[in-house]
Design a protein around this motif. Structure first.
Motif, PDB file in Angstrom:
ATOM      1  N   GLU A 148      45.596  -8.661  75.586  1.00 23.24           N
ATOM      2  CA  GLU A 148      44.860  -8.395  74.350  1.00 23.24           C
ATOM      3  C   GLU A 148      44.774  -6.904  74.038  1.00 23.24           C
ATOM      4  OE1 GLU A 148      41.011 -10.222  74.756  1.00 23.24           O
ATOM      5  OE2 GLU A 148      41.846 -12.249  74.678  1.00 23.24           O
ATOM      6  N   GLY A 149      45.239  -6.059  74.964  1.00 25.36           N
ATOM      7  CA  GLY A 149      45.232  -4.621  74.746  1.00 25.36           C
ATOM      8  C   GLY A 149      43.873  -3.975  74.943  1.00 25.36           C
ATOM      9  N   LEU A 150      43.011  -4.608  75.763  1.00 27.42           N
ATOM     10  CA  LEU A 150      41.668  -4.074  75.996  1.00 27.42           C
ATOM     11  C   LEU A 150      41.566  -3.294  77.299  1.00 27.42           C
ATOM     12  CD1 LEU A 150      39.638  -7.199  74.854  1.00 27.42           C
ATOM     13  CD2 LEU A 150      40.264  -5.170  73.514  1.00 27.42           C
ATOM     14  N   ILE A 151      42.489  -3.549  78.215  1.00 33.67           N
ATOM     15  CA  ILE A 151      42.557  -2.815  79.481  1.00 33.67           C
ATOM     16  C   ILE A 151      44.017  -2.508  79.777  1.00 33.67           C
ATOM     17  CG2 ILE A 151      40.454  -3.861  80.424  1.00 33.67           C
ATOM     18  CD1 ILE A 151      42.251  -5.620  82.203  1.00 33.67           C
ATOM     19  N   GLU A 152      44.229  -1.590  80.691  1.00 30.81           N
ATOM     20  CA  GLU A 152      45.582  -1.264  81.124  1.00 30.81           C
ATOM     21  C   GLU A 152      45.632  -1.312  82.639  1.00 30.81           C
ATOM     22  OE1 GLU A 152      46.335   2.532  79.285  1.00 30.81           O
ATOM     23  OE2 GLU A 152      45.847   1.704  77.315  1.00 30.81           O
ATOM     24  N   GLY A 153      46.676  -1.941  83.150  1.00 35.23           N
ATOM     25  CA  GLY A 153      46.859  -2.030  84.589  1.00 35.23           C
ATOM     26  C   GLY A 153      47.979  -1.110  85.045  1.00 35.23           C
ATOM     27  N   ALA A 159      36.587  -0.584  75.260  1.00 39.33           N
ATOM     28  CA  ALA A 159      35.258   0.045  75.208  1.00 39.33           C
ATOM     29  C   ALA A 159      34.557  -0.301  73.895  1.00 39.33           C
ATOM     30  CB  ALA A 159      35.389   1.551  75.381  1.00 39.33           C
ATOM     31  N   GLU A 160      35.304  -0.364  72.808  1.00 42.01           N
ATOM     32  CA  GLU A 160      34.716  -0.706  71.512  1.00 42.01           C
ATOM     33  C   GLU A 160      34.253  -2.164  71.504  1.00 42.01           C
ATOM     34  OE1 GLU A 160      33.100  -0.618  67.836  1.00 42.01           O
ATOM     35  OE2 GLU A 160      33.668   1.095  69.088  1.00 42.01           O
ATOM     36  N   GLN A 161      35.050  -3.076  72.064  1.00 41.65           N
ATOM     37  CA  GLN A 161      34.612  -4.481  72.120  1.00 41.65           C
ATOM     38  C   GLN A 161      33.372  -4.632  72.990  1.00 41.65           C
ATOM     39  OE1 GLN A 161      36.808  -7.949  72.655  1.00 41.65           O
ATOM     40  NE2 GLN A 161      38.234  -7.517  70.997  1.00 41.65           N
ATOM     41  N   LEU A 162      33.320  -3.902  74.104  1.00 44.32           N
ATOM     42  CA  LEU A 162      32.140  -3.930  74.959  1.00 44.32           C
ATOM     43  C   LEU A 162      30.922  -3.445  74.182  1.00 44.32           C
ATOM     44  CD1 LEU A 162      30.760  -4.303  77.729  1.00 44.32           C
ATOM     45  CD2 LEU A 162      31.493  -1.961  78.282  1.00 44.32           C
ATOM     46  N   ARG A 163      31.083  -2.365  73.457  1.00 43.67           N
ATOM     47  CA  ARG A 163      29.979  -1.803  72.669  1.00 43.67           C
ATOM     48  C   ARG A 163      29.499  -2.805  71.623  1.00 43.67           C
ATOM     49  NH1 ARG A 163      28.494   0.808  68.215  1.00 43.67           N
ATOM     50  NH2 ARG A 163      27.280   2.704  68.304  1.00 43.67           N
ATOM     51  N   GLU A 164      30.420  -3.462  70.930  1.00 46.82           N
ATOM     52  CA  GLU A 164      30.055  -4.458  69.918  1.00 46.82           C
ATOM     53  C   GLU A 164      29.293  -5.618  70.552  1.00 46.82           C
ATOM     54  OE1 GLU A 164      33.636  -5.604  67.906  1.00 46.82           O
ATOM     55  OE2 GLU A 164      33.944  -3.584  67.082  1.00 46.82           O
ATOM     56  N   TRP A 165      29.748  -6.050  71.719  1.00 46.97           N
ATOM     57  CA  TRP A 165      29.080  -7.148  72.426  1.00 46.97           C
ATOM     58  C   TRP A 165      27.671  -6.735  72.858  1.00 46.97           C
ATOM     59  CZ3 TRP A 165      27.748  -7.624  77.746  1.00 46.97           C
ATOM     60  CH2 TRP A 165      27.321  -8.900  78.119  1.00 46.97           C
ATOM     61  N   LEU A 166      27.525  -5.509  73.343  1.00 42.69           N
ATOM     62  CA  LEU A 166      26.217  -5.031  73.782  1.00 42.69           C
ATOM     63  C   LEU A 166      25.227  -4.954  72.619  1.00 42.69           C
ATOM     64  CD1 LEU A 166      27.321  -2.247  76.270  1.00 42.69           C
ATOM     65  CD2 LEU A 166      26.159  -4.398  76.846  1.00 42.69           C
ATOM     66  N   GLY A 209      31.704  -8.884  81.445  1.00 36.63           N
ATOM     67  CA  GLY A 209      31.344  -8.406  82.778  1.00 36.63           C
ATOM     68  C   GLY A 209      32.433  -7.511  83.344  1.00 36.63           C
ATOM     69  N   ILE A 210      33.680  -7.928  83.176  1.00 38.94           N
ATOM     70  CA  ILE A 210      34.816  -7.137  83.651  1.00 38.94           C
ATOM     71  C   ILE A 210      34.924  -5.839  82.854  1.00 38.94           C
ATOM     72  CG2 ILE A 210      37.339  -7.059  83.801  1.00 38.94           C
ATOM     73  CD1 ILE A 210      37.223 -10.069  84.538  1.00 38.94           C
ATOM     74  N   LEU A 211      34.821  -5.930  81.537  1.00 38.26           N
ATOM     75  CA  LEU A 211      34.884  -4.711  80.722  1.00 38.26           C
ATOM     76  C   LEU A 211      33.759  -3.749  81.099  1.00 38.26           C
ATOM     77  CD1 LEU A 211      35.785  -6.120  77.178  1.00 38.26           C
ATOM     78  CD2 LEU A 211      37.277  -4.824  78.733  1.00 38.26           C
ATOM     79  N   GLY A 212      32.564  -4.287  81.342  1.00 35.84           N
ATOM     80  CA  GLY A 212      31.439  -3.443  81.733  1.00 35.84           C
ATOM     81  C   GLY A 212      31.687  -2.737  83.052  1.00 35.84           C
ATOM     82  N   LEU A 213      32.216  -3.463  84.032  1.00 38.46           N
ATOM     83  CA  LEU A 213      32.516  -2.833  85.322  1.00 38.46           C
ATOM     84  C   LEU A 213      33.598  -1.770  85.169  1.00 38.46           C
ATOM     85  CD1 LEU A 213      32.368  -5.934  87.680  1.00 38.46           C
ATOM     86  CD2 LEU A 213      30.750  -4.025  87.598  1.00 38.46           C
TER      87      LEU A 213
END
Length: 111
Positions: free
Chosen positions: A50-55, A76-83, A6-10
């Motif tokens: 985990e290196g999936l987002i940057e703050g 973005a790649e993990q989100l795509r795989e999940w979708l 949900g967070i990655l999607g947003l």
């Protein structure tokens, strides 16, 4: 695990702070998912580690600094795989929602 996505999607739509993410959950996603700030901030920290987002910390005048998060290529790649992954069938029957539907049969005090 779905909070992560949900967070990655947003964050795939725009960069946001933890409070802004919470507002999106409350305003648009609450019909199918809810979350609390006490869950969102630890998840943001985990996603960053985990290196999936940057703050990025942004200084503010007269206010505490804020941290704005953005999704990166790995996220973005993990989100795509999940979708693309097959999910369990949605829950169609819910006794609690049926009770709520018929609550007009009892007094407000009983409700």
């Amino acid at each position: 695990m779905s909070l992560k996505f949900g967070i990655l999607g947003l964050l795939s739509k725009w960069n946001a702070t933890g409070k802004e993410i919470k507002k999106e959950f409350d305003d648009y996603m609450s019909i199918f998912w809810h979350s609390h700030l006490s869950q969102i901030y630890p998840e943001l920290n985990k996603l960053e580690k985990e290196g999936l987002i940057e703050g990025k910390t942004i200084a503010q005048i007269g206010k505490p600094d804020k941290k704005v998060y953005e999704i990166n290529e790995a996220g973005a790649e993990q989100l795509r795989e999940w979708l693309l992954a097959k999910q369990d069938e949605p829950k169609i029957k819910d006794p609690f929602l049926m009770q709520v539907f018929f609550m007009d049969n009892i007094s407000a005090d009983d409700v």
